[in-house]
Design a protein around this motif. Structure first.
Motif, mmCIF file in Angstrom:
data_model
loop_
_atom_site.group_PDB
_atom_site.id
_atom_site.type_symbol
_atom_site.label_atom_id
_atom_site.label_comp_id
_atom_site.label_asym_id
_atom_site.label_seq_id
_atom_site.Cartn_x
_atom_site.Cartn_y
_atom_site.Cartn_z
ATOM 1 N N LEU A 154 17.194 -2.288 -5.529
ATOM 2 C CA LEU A 154 16.711 -1.553 -4.369
ATOM 3 C C LEU A 154 17.715 -0.497 -3.928
ATOM 4 N N ASN A 155 17.202 0.532 -3.231
ATOM 5 C CA ASN A 155 18.035 1.510 -2.542
ATOM 6 C C ASN A 155 17.309 1.935 -1.271
ATOM 7 N N LYS A 156 17.946 2.783 -0.467
ATOM 8 C CA LYS A 156 17.370 3.158 0.827
ATOM 9 C C LYS A 156 15.997 3.798 0.681
ATOM 10 N N ASN A 157 15.828 4.649 -0.312
ATOM 11 C CA ASN A 157 14.556 5.338 -0.487
ATOM 12 C C ASN A 157 13.423 4.364 -0.793
ATOM 13 N N ARG A 158 13.722 3.316 -1.534
ATOM 14 C CA ARG A 158 12.694 2.351 -1.902
ATOM 15 C C ARG A 158 12.303 1.435 -0.742
ATOM 16 N N LEU A 159 13.089 1.453 0.322
ATOM 17 C CA LEU A 159 12.773 0.649 1.503
ATOM 18 C C LEU A 159 11.850 1.381 2.466
ATOM 19 N N VAL A 160 11.713 2.702 2.317
ATOM 20 C CA VAL A 160 10.822 3.487 3.172
ATOM 21 C C VAL A 160 9.384 3.228 2.738
ATOM 22 N N ILE A 161 8.582 2.712 3.655
ATOM 23 C CA ILE A 161 7.228 2.296 3.299
ATOM 24 C C ILE A 161 6.362 3.500 2.936
ATOM 25 N N LYS A 162 5.681 3.397 1.804
ATOM 26 C CA LYS A 162 4.773 4.426 1.307
ATOM 27 C C LYS A 162 3.337 3.911 1.379
ATOM 28 N N LYS A 163 2.424 4.785 1.747
ATOM 29 C CA LYS A 163 1.034 4.395 1.988
ATOM 30 C C LYS A 163 0.376 3.787 0.758
ATOM 31 N N ASP A 164 0.529 4.432 -0.404
ATOM 32 C CA ASP A 164 -0.136 3.951 -1.614
ATOM 33 C C ASP A 164 0.335 2.548 -1.990
ATOM 34 N N ALA A 165 1.647 2.337 -1.892
ATOM 35 C CA ALA A 165 2.188 1.019 -2.226
ATOM 36 C C ALA A 165 1.732 -0.028 -1.222
ATOM 37 N N LEU A 166 1.695 0.369 0.056
ATOM 38 C CA LEU A 166 1.267 -0.542 1.109
ATOM 39 C C LEU A 166 -0.166 -1.022 0.862
ATOM 40 N N LEU A 167 -1.045 -0.100 0.511
ATOM 41 C CA LEU A 167 -2.440 -0.453 0.257
ATOM 42 C C LEU A 167 -2.565 -1.390 -0.948
ATOM 43 N N LYS A 168 -1.741 -1.129 -1.973
ATOM 44 C CA LYS A 168 -1.777 -1.972 -3.166
ATOM 45 C C LYS A 168 -1.325 -3.395 -2.844
ATOM 46 N N ILE A 169 -0.260 -3.505 -2.051
ATOM 47 C CA ILE A 169 0.246 -4.826 -1.669
ATOM 48 C C ILE A 169 -0.795 -5.570 -0.836
ATOM 49 N N ILE A 170 -1.409 -4.863 0.105
ATOM 50 C CA ILE A 170 -2.410 -5.486 0.968
ATOM 51 C C ILE A 170 -3.610 -5.954 0.152
ATOM 52 N N LYS A 171 -4.032 -5.140 -0.817
ATOM 53 C CA LYS A 171 -5.191 -5.491 -1.636
ATOM 54 C C LYS A 171 -4.979 -6.812 -2.377
ATOM 55 N N ILE A 172 -3.775 -6.997 -2.896
ATOM 56 C CA ILE A 172 -3.490 -8.217 -3.650
ATOM 57 C C ILE A 172 -3.008 -9.347 -2.737
#
Length: 455
Positions: A225-243
């Protein structure tokens, strides 16, 4: 064993060896965790039956709150394992950062809401007198353990998705051993009573979770991990929620079902609830092989689906079921024969001993079916088709167990044994429903796609 070697083992190695190597650390971890639960129950039982009843009563409440964290764990294991199986290490690192940030935010919110609602929750559970007081004291402290639990779920998912079940075991075992040492100190030496058990849990877990998070930022790891990867992104958020959402819903509705179950149990008296609590601790010790294999198979399923090896996926499920059933038949036989002596180890109340021994003898009959249940759930979770796992979680309690308990309570004279009969039958029937869903084959296929970039 490094991640690349584990990937090779999972995708090409002997299936029994693969299952054993991945599940053994999880089993040992579950064993140590169960030993802690047993020790925790042992020390709390020295305070009295009402304290044991209180911890049993509010456990489903705590489990209800952490269900969303379990959903993050399931989503993380499914996504990371499939990315690793498809050799997409960069995407695995990105989704790991998203999981950590999202879990931390959610856990803080739930800790605050939980803390504020404690008196209302305990009253809803039907607690009165000493049970109410002890439940209230314990719950107000343990809610602040939620962020640590959520973060550890994510850490475990990231490591387990790579096939590393050993490192999370070491982290958790360290916390558990420290907890075992701190329990009597906080409960008796510091005279904190049942609150001491909660304080000991938070302190011991926190020390090792901080170290675990530190290791996730090591650039020498395949996933980091790094700081940039901790910033929540919409596409990733939706993917996590879907699963993750179906898994969270399944676990939370299931947890609420256990709250209702405990309300029925306490209606038979404080003694029955105490017997149920101790009996559950014993059962969790016997069923740890099933839990270990069920968790390990999610990684095996995920990586082989990511590598498009469906024949190996089916082989993993069949091998896991045969191994789990064999282990639980042996464990159930031992529990059946020694149930009375087991209960006497924990408590001296003769009525609690009798009811607890009856519970252990009866539930031991259905243990192989509980193993099949865990393997099927792990299969559906590893494939990313968490809606099937959700149906099994919810169906076991709400479609089968609770309706049976209501019917048995009002139309039989079985007393508290009616709860144990309902548990046995629900474990058996849900396996049949799970096999039907598996046979249809609609759970097969990737939850991620080779060409996608999630962030």
């Amino acid at each position: 064993m490094k991640s690349f070697n584990k990937r090779e083992l999972i995708l090409k190695g002997n299936m029994k060896k693969t299952i054993l190597l991945l599940s053994a650390p999880i089993m040992f971890n579950n064993f140590v965790q169960t030993i802690y639960n047993v020790v925790d129950t042992y020390w709390v039982s020295k305070l009295g039956a009402s304290e044991v009843a209180a911890m049993t009563l509010i456990f489903p409440v705590v489990f209800l709150i952490i269900s969303l964290g379990i959903g993050m764990n399931v989503a993380g294991t499914a996504m990371v394992s499939q990315y690793v199986g498809g050799n997409q290490w960069e995407e695995a690192s990105k989704i790991s950062g998203q999981l950590l940030s999202l879990s931390f935010i959610i856990s803080i919110l739930f800790s605050i809401l939980g803390f504020v609602s404690v008196p209302y929750v305990v009253s809803f559970m039907g607690a009165t007198g000493d049970v109410f007081t002890h439940s209230y004291d314990y719950l107000r402290v343990i809610y602040w353990d939620m962020p640590l639990v959520f973060i550890f779920f994510v850490y475990t998912a990231i490591k387990q998705g790579q096939g590393d079940t050993f490192t999370p075991m070491i982290i958790n075992v360290g916390g558990v051993l420290l907890n075992i040492v701190l329990d009597p100190i906080f409960i008796f030496t510091l005279n904190l009573g049942i609150r001491g058990a909660a304080y000991a849990t938070i302190l011991s877990r926190g020390v090792f979770i901080l170290y675990a998070i530190y290791t996730l930022f090591n650039k020498k790891s395949n996933i980091y991990l790094n700081k940039n990867r901790l910033v929540i992104k919409k596409d990733a958020l939706l993917k996590i929620i879907k699963i993750g959402l179906p898994a969270s819903v399944g676990q939370s509705v299931s947890a609420f079902g256990f709250i209702i179950l405990n309300i029925f149990v306490i209606s038979y008296g404080e003694t029955t609830l105490a017997a149920f609590g101790i009996g559950n601790k014993v059962t969790s010790l016997v069923t740890m092989p099933a839990l270990g294999i069920g968790s390990a198979i999610a990684t095996i399923i995920g990586q082989n689906i990511g590598a498009n090896q469906m024949d190996r996926v089916k082989e993993a499920l069949k091998t896991s079921i045969s191994m789990t059933c064999a282990l639980l038949m042996v464990g159930g036989f031992i529990m059946f024969l020694s149930s009375y002596n087991i209960m006497r180890f924990f408590i001296h109340d003769p009525e609690v001993i009798l009811q607890g021994a009856a519970y252990c003898r009866l539930i031991s009959i259905s243990l192989p079916f509980l193993g099949i249940f865990q393997v099927l759930v792990g299969t559906f979770q590893g494939s990313g088709r968490t809606i099937y796992a959700m149906f099994m979680d919810i169906g076991r309690l709400w479609l089968l167990r609770i309706p049976m308990i209501v019917l048995f309570k009002h139309y039989t004279d079985w007393g508290s044994n009616s709860v144990w009969y309902a548990m046995i039958l629900s474990n058996i029937f849900i396996c049949g429903l799970g096999y039907i869903m598996y046979s249809k084959g609609s759970w097969q296929g990737k939850a991620i796609h080779q060409e996608e970039t999630c962030i």
